[in-house]
Design an enzyme around this catalytic site. Structure first.
Site, PDB file in Angstrom:
ATOM      1  N   HIS A 147      -2.716  -3.933  -9.017  1.00 57.59           N
ATOM      2  CA  HIS A 147      -1.486  -4.480  -9.021  1.00 57.59           C
ATOM      3  C   HIS A 147      -1.492  -5.637  -7.977  1.00 57.59           C
ATOM      4  O   HIS A 147      -0.220  -6.382  -7.693  1.00 57.59           O
ATOM      5  CB  HIS A 147      -0.641  -3.186  -8.439  1.00 57.59           C
ATOM      6  CG  HIS A 147      -1.113  -3.016  -7.059  1.00 57.59           C
ATOM      7  ND1 HIS A 147      -1.798  -1.657  -6.747  1.00 57.59           N
ATOM      8  CD2 HIS A 147      -0.686  -3.083  -5.793  1.00 57.59           C
ATOM      9  CE1 HIS A 147      -2.012  -1.527  -5.415  1.00 57.59           C
ATOM     10  NE2 HIS A 147      -1.032  -2.427  -4.894  1.00 57.59           N
TER      11      HIS A 147
ATOM     12  N   ASP B  34      -6.679   1.060 -11.280  1.00 55.81           N
ATOM     13  CA  ASP B  34      -6.169   0.026 -10.141  1.00 55.81           C
ATOM     14  C   ASP B  34      -7.189  -0.589  -9.425  1.00 55.81           C
ATOM     15  O   ASP B  34      -7.340  -0.507  -8.311  1.00 55.81           O
ATOM     16  CB  ASP B  34      -5.282   1.023  -9.244  1.00 55.81           C
ATOM     17  CG  ASP B  34      -4.325   0.043  -8.503  1.00 55.81           C
ATOM     18  OD1 ASP B  34      -4.220  -1.172  -8.605  1.00 55.81           O
ATOM     19  OD2 ASP B  34      -3.715   0.574  -7.413  1.00 55.81           O
TER      20      ASP B  34
ATOM     21  N   SER C 288      -2.297  -3.143   2.871  1.00 55.49           N
ATOM     22  CA  SER C 288      -3.802  -2.589   2.609  1.00 55.49           C
ATOM     23  C   SER C 288      -3.979  -2.058   1.366  1.00 55.49           C
ATOM     24  O   SER C 288      -5.392  -1.785   1.063  1.00 55.49           O
ATOM     25  CB  SER C 288      -3.643  -1.036   3.543  1.00 55.49           C
ATOM     26  OG  SER C 288      -2.531  -0.206   2.826  1.00 55.49           O
TER      27      SER C 288
END
Length: 988
Positions: free
Chosen positions: A83, A114, A197
């Site tokens: 993402h 991811d 983060s």
């Protein structure tokens, strides 16, 4: 997508991780071995600032910050989240530990998991040794101490401690219409990271990356980490310059413990076999979602328990995916249990990349791509169809803002993007066609909308991902077919009951006006408006309409007559202070339709008069009822923080019927059916909930006559104005401001029904009158006449100067005040640079601002653009480019045309509150070219588009290119911003 938590996250040591001092304390208090490891690791960790420049698949255009870490120093490969690497077009930079910045671009983003890889040029890092962090997924164990090192909550570096508490958590869900990982375990820990983060390495005490930070819980101090098994495999392929094979059978599996699998029918024999083979195993994989028409749809069912593939017992995701990835295009044998019975199936493994979109189409302000496996899996629908990733412009449908799939266009079925392109290439510009669509969340309901094809404001082009360059390559899909000639039609108006009286005949003079605005300019908050207009000259096709419907002259205007035929119109005149515009249509387009010019009453309305409200209600149905004028009073429409047009200096008419507030536009008529007033909607301020207030008030029909009369003679109105805003002051207040008894008597004689005078509330910045009239001046008389009614100010229209007596600080002052010509065109030129729309300050800005730092006003910006990424906001003024003053648009365009592409530009700005700021904005001409839009009545759209070629060191002197029928993609700034809610976690 990066979500920044509003609460300061905490770590296991009890410190507040949002506090830099606390983080520094943590680093200094680490044991020596951890300190040594961290000092080495941070040199490989980077902060990433990035934008997804266009809506694509599950995500919209957005700008954010995240983290990543170098995994191959020689090849310049950075590991981060999917993402962050973005499914769609990506622009970004990585900032190293020593604050060197380097461009990065994606070379791989996994279709499901991811993670993704960004590439940079290691030779660009000049002052620091480029190091890497090894990937060691097998070192992830329950109970080991870890450190998450990265960009947390927008800070350059944070070090958060924790320990892994779980290795087999099912992937978290972030929401239906957004990205979600599946078919993998996630690691769980308590380290409480927050926004920014994403992509941070999860490091053990030996400096190895054992997992990748991905998300966190909104309700607990829990973080979700992605295991690195499949990441390390993908990295190996990329390092070898090979394609990363990924396979699928379009089935989502979930890990279920044995007690659950028994309830699903797991046999005792199979459970015993699994426990004997894997003594530490506590569960098995169960088919959760089997997509219709997928490779496994004819054999697997939801609830089937996976036993083996090609004879290999499988209970974990890593061997499951390894089997799929090794067998792309091959047939595999699957053994599963259903209700205690073993079943064997033959399934061909599909290439996962083939059902992961890598291209999209731009058309009419919208972005569309093939439906992805990501979204199809979320809603258990076939991986087929065209998904509206950005539902704007011509493909902005009624209902939810996202989730639309197209079924057919102009009665031609649409199965994929190729079908869509082929069909749209055959449809002429401005053609009105039916589009059948449905929501991916509700496949049972099919809807149809008649849209107008828009090929004149924006490009029709195909974007295809190029992993070698990191850019998306654009291909123009052809020039639009010209609009079809209008065939005149003759229709009849509704026949209403005779009991409604003569006023019902006014419906033969009323039309419906729809306006589509491709650009957000002048601070106007919407892209589409719809309401009623009154035909005031049928012979010339002149219509008066509210400026809340037609706020400026850039857009597509349609006139609907008798609810039967739709003809194009154009904006003729925009009154700068009163809430009305004059638009027109070609009378030849409506054939013999018996449309009538509204009869104008010579009698002004007063309080207590009976009047007929002739309007369309909220259902767009005609209403006609008798009511009473309850009041006619001067009102002030509240101004908005973002300046935009509002009606000023008006006498508002209110009615004795609550039905009037359900009608946004109509007319007020006398007993003979003559128009005495307009019933209009007024745009007001934005309230605390983010909604725009609208006010429904009447306006004397006499207000439009100074504009209408010359137009009926074939002349353009040349009116003049004092450029002031006034408000009423009652006599009691005026006395305390120094008004004498003599003037009080004059006011009483001039207006027996209203004892008030007007005070100058605002003067327009830069106007001649602003140097003579002052705010808080009480206007006593103009040209010897006491002024107590708003329409008495209309004397300004025909006079080059006025003799005005004012009361200023308790002293009467006689002034000679020049007037200035009124411009009825509104904003007529735009400069588009770095994704921002700039024009000269419009009327509302001049009314609300005391000074003008320059005449380059930022009116709007596109999400995902450089202007958005680097902090330029609407209501700013641009005063300098690279130190060169930019007093106007010409100076601005000259300055930015000297700036090479992909370079930082120093932009000095001034906020609306007069706070100077210098921004560094990095240009990207590939996605955000420089352009101009100039109003030109000789153009079919009414505007001429001038686009610049990309600027290089050898092309600074190139002249702009005029593109026929095609505008830069950056022209379109459409669609309302959407707030998306997450489910049980947040993407970090």
């Amino acid at each position: 997508m990066t979500v920044i938590s509003t609460n300061g996250p905490s770590n296991l040591n009890g410190g507040t991780s949002a506090d830099p001092a606390a983080r520094a304390t943590i680093a200094l208090s680490e044991p020596p071995q951890w300190q040594k490891m961290i000092e080495k690791a941070v040199k490989a960790i980077v902060s990433i600032k990035f934008s997804q420049v266009s809506a694509f698949d599950t995500e919209g255009p957005e700008t954010s910050e995240a983290s990543g870490f170098i995994v191959d120093a020689q090849r310049g490969l950075i590991l981060t989240n999917r993402h962050v690497a973005c499914a769609g077009p990506f622009v970004g930079e990585a900032v190293c530990h020593d604050h060197e910045e380097v461009d990065v671009f994606p070379v791989y983003r996994d279709p499901v998991h991811d993670f993704g890889f960004l590439k940079f040029d290691p030779s660009k890092i000049r002052y620091m040794e480029v190091t890497s962090i090894p990937l060691v997924p097998e070192m992830a164990k329950v109970g080991i101490d870890i450190r998450v090192v990265g960009n947390d909550a927008g800070e350059k570096l944070s070090i958060l401690s924790g320990s892994i508490s779980r290795l087999d958590r099912n992937a978290p869900e972030y929401g239906d219409l957004t990205y979600n990982d599946f078919n993998t375990f996630y690691l769980q820990a308590a380290s409480s990271t927050s926004g920014g983060s994403s992509g941070s390495p999860v490091i053990d005490i030996n400096g190895n990356a054992v997992a990748l930070q991905a998300g966190g819980s909104l309700k607990a101090a829990t973080d979700f980490f992605l295991p690195l098994d499949r990441v390390r495999r993908a990295l190996t392929f990329i390092q070898e310059g090979k394609h990363v094979p990924r396979g699928t059978i379009q089935t989502q599996f979930m890990y279920r413990p044995f007690d659950e699998t028994r309830r699903l029918g797991l046999s005792q024999k199979t459970e015993a076999l699994i426990r004997a083979t894997f003594p530490e195993e506590i569960g098995m994989l169960v088919a959760e979602t089997v997509l219709p028409k997928g490779p496994a749809s004819d054999c697997l069912e939801e609830g089937d328990i996976l036993v083996s593939i090609n004879g290999e017992l499988i209970t974990k995701f890593v061997p499951l995916e390894d089997c799929f990835d090794r067998n792309v295009g091959n047939e595999i044998e699957i053994v599963a249990e259903r209700g205690g019975e073993q079943r064997t199936f033959k399934v061909t493994v599909q290439d996962l990349h083939s059902i992961t979109p890598d291209r999209y189409v731009e058309i009419g302000g919208a972005k569309l791509n093939n439906l992805s496996y990501q979204l199809a899996r979320s809603f258990c629908v076939p991986v087929s169809g065209v998904y509206v990733a950005e539902p704007s412009g011509m493909f902005r449908f009624e209902g939810p803002d996202r989730g639309w799939l197209l079924s057919s266009i102009d009665n031609q079925p649409i199965q994929n993007l190729d079908d869509f392109i082929e069909v749209m290439q055959t449809i002429p510009d401005r053609e009105r066609i039916p589009v059948v669509y449905y929501s991916i969340a509700d496949v049972h309901t099919t809807s149809v909308a008649v849209i107008q094809v828009e090929r004149h404001w924006s490009r029709f082009r195909l974007a295809v991902r190029n992993d070698k360059t990191g850019l998306w390559d654009f291909t123009n899909l052809g020039t639009p077919l010209p609009p079809k000639p209008i065939i005149p039609s003759t229709v009849k108006f509704l026949e209403l009951d005779e009991s409604l009286g003569p006023a019902k005949e006014l419906f033969s003079s009323m039309v419906k006006v729809g306006y589509y605005m491709p650009c957000r300019i002048d601070g106007f908050p919407k892209s589409r408006k719809y309401g009623a207009g009154l035909v005031v000259d049928a012979e010339r096709g002149l219509i008066v309409v509210s400026r809340n419907i037609v706020p400026f002259a850039m857009g597509d205007l349609n006139v609907t007559i008798a609810d039967s035929i739709i003809v194009p119109g154009k904006v003729v005149y925009l009154h700068p202070t009163h809430n009305f515009a004059i638009v027109s249509y070609n009378p030849k387009d409506i054939g013999g339709t018996p449309i009538q010019s509204a009869k104008i009453s010579p009698i002004n309305l007063v309080q207590g008069h009976q009047v007929s409200l002739v309007a369309f209600n909220h259902n767009q149905r005609p209403i006609c009822l008798r009511t009473i004028v309850t009041d006619i009073t001067s009102v002030t429409i509240p101004h908005n923080a973002t300046p935009r047009f509002r009606g000023i200096n008006l006498d508002a008419i209110t009615l004795d019927t609550p039905l009037a507030q359900q009608c946004s536009s109509g007319v007020l008529a006398d007993s003979e059916g003559r128009v005495q007033g307009l019933w209009l909607s007024y745009l007001g301020e934005r309230n605390n909930s983010g909604r725009d207030n609208e006010y429904h008030l009447g306006l004397h029909i006499s207000t439009i006559m100074p504009v209408l009369v010359p137009m009926q003679k074939g002349l353009y109105p040349k009116l003049r104005s004092l450029n002031i805003e006034v408000v009423t002051v009652q006599m009691a207040q005026a006395r305390h401001m120094g008004l004498s008894d003599e003037w009080v008597k004059k006011v009483e004689e001039a207006n027996p029904s209203r004892h008030h005078i007007f005070m100058v509330r605002r003067t327009e910045t830069g106007s001649v009158s602003a140097s003579i009239l002052q705010e808080l001046d009480l206007i006593l008389s103009i040209n010897g006449k006491v002024i107590t009614r708003m329409y008495e100010l209309d004397v300004q229209y025909d006079s080059k100067e006025l003799d005005i007596v004012v009361l200023r600080k308790k002293t009467e002052v006689q002034l000679t005040v020049p007037t200035e010509e009124i411009d009825g065109n509104g904003t007529s030129r735009l400069a588009i640079w770095a994704g921002a729309m700039m024009h000269e300050p419009h009327k509302a800005v001049l009314q609300q601002s005391k000074t003008l730092p320059s005449r380059v006003y930022v009116s709007a910006r596109s999400k995902g653009s450089p202007s958005y990424m680097y902090g330029m906001v609407p209501t700013m003024w641009i005063t300098h480019i690279n130190g060169t003053p930019t007093p106007d648009l010409d100076a601005l365009l000259k300055a930015v045309r000297q700036c090479p592409d992909n370079s930082y530009v120093r932009v000095k700005t001034m906020s609306f509150d007069m706070i100077p700021t210098v921004l560094s904005i990095k240009t990207n001409m590939h996605y955000w070219p420089t352009a101009e839009m100039i109003r030109d009545d000789n153009e079919e759209s009414g505007w001429r588009k001038v686009a610049d070629p990309p600027v290089t060191e050898t092309s600074k002197d190139k002249v702009p290119v005029v593109e026929e029928g095609e505008a830069p993609a950056a022209v379109i700034v459409d669609g309302d911003e959407v707030d998306m809610e997450e489910d049980n976690g947040e993407i970090a």
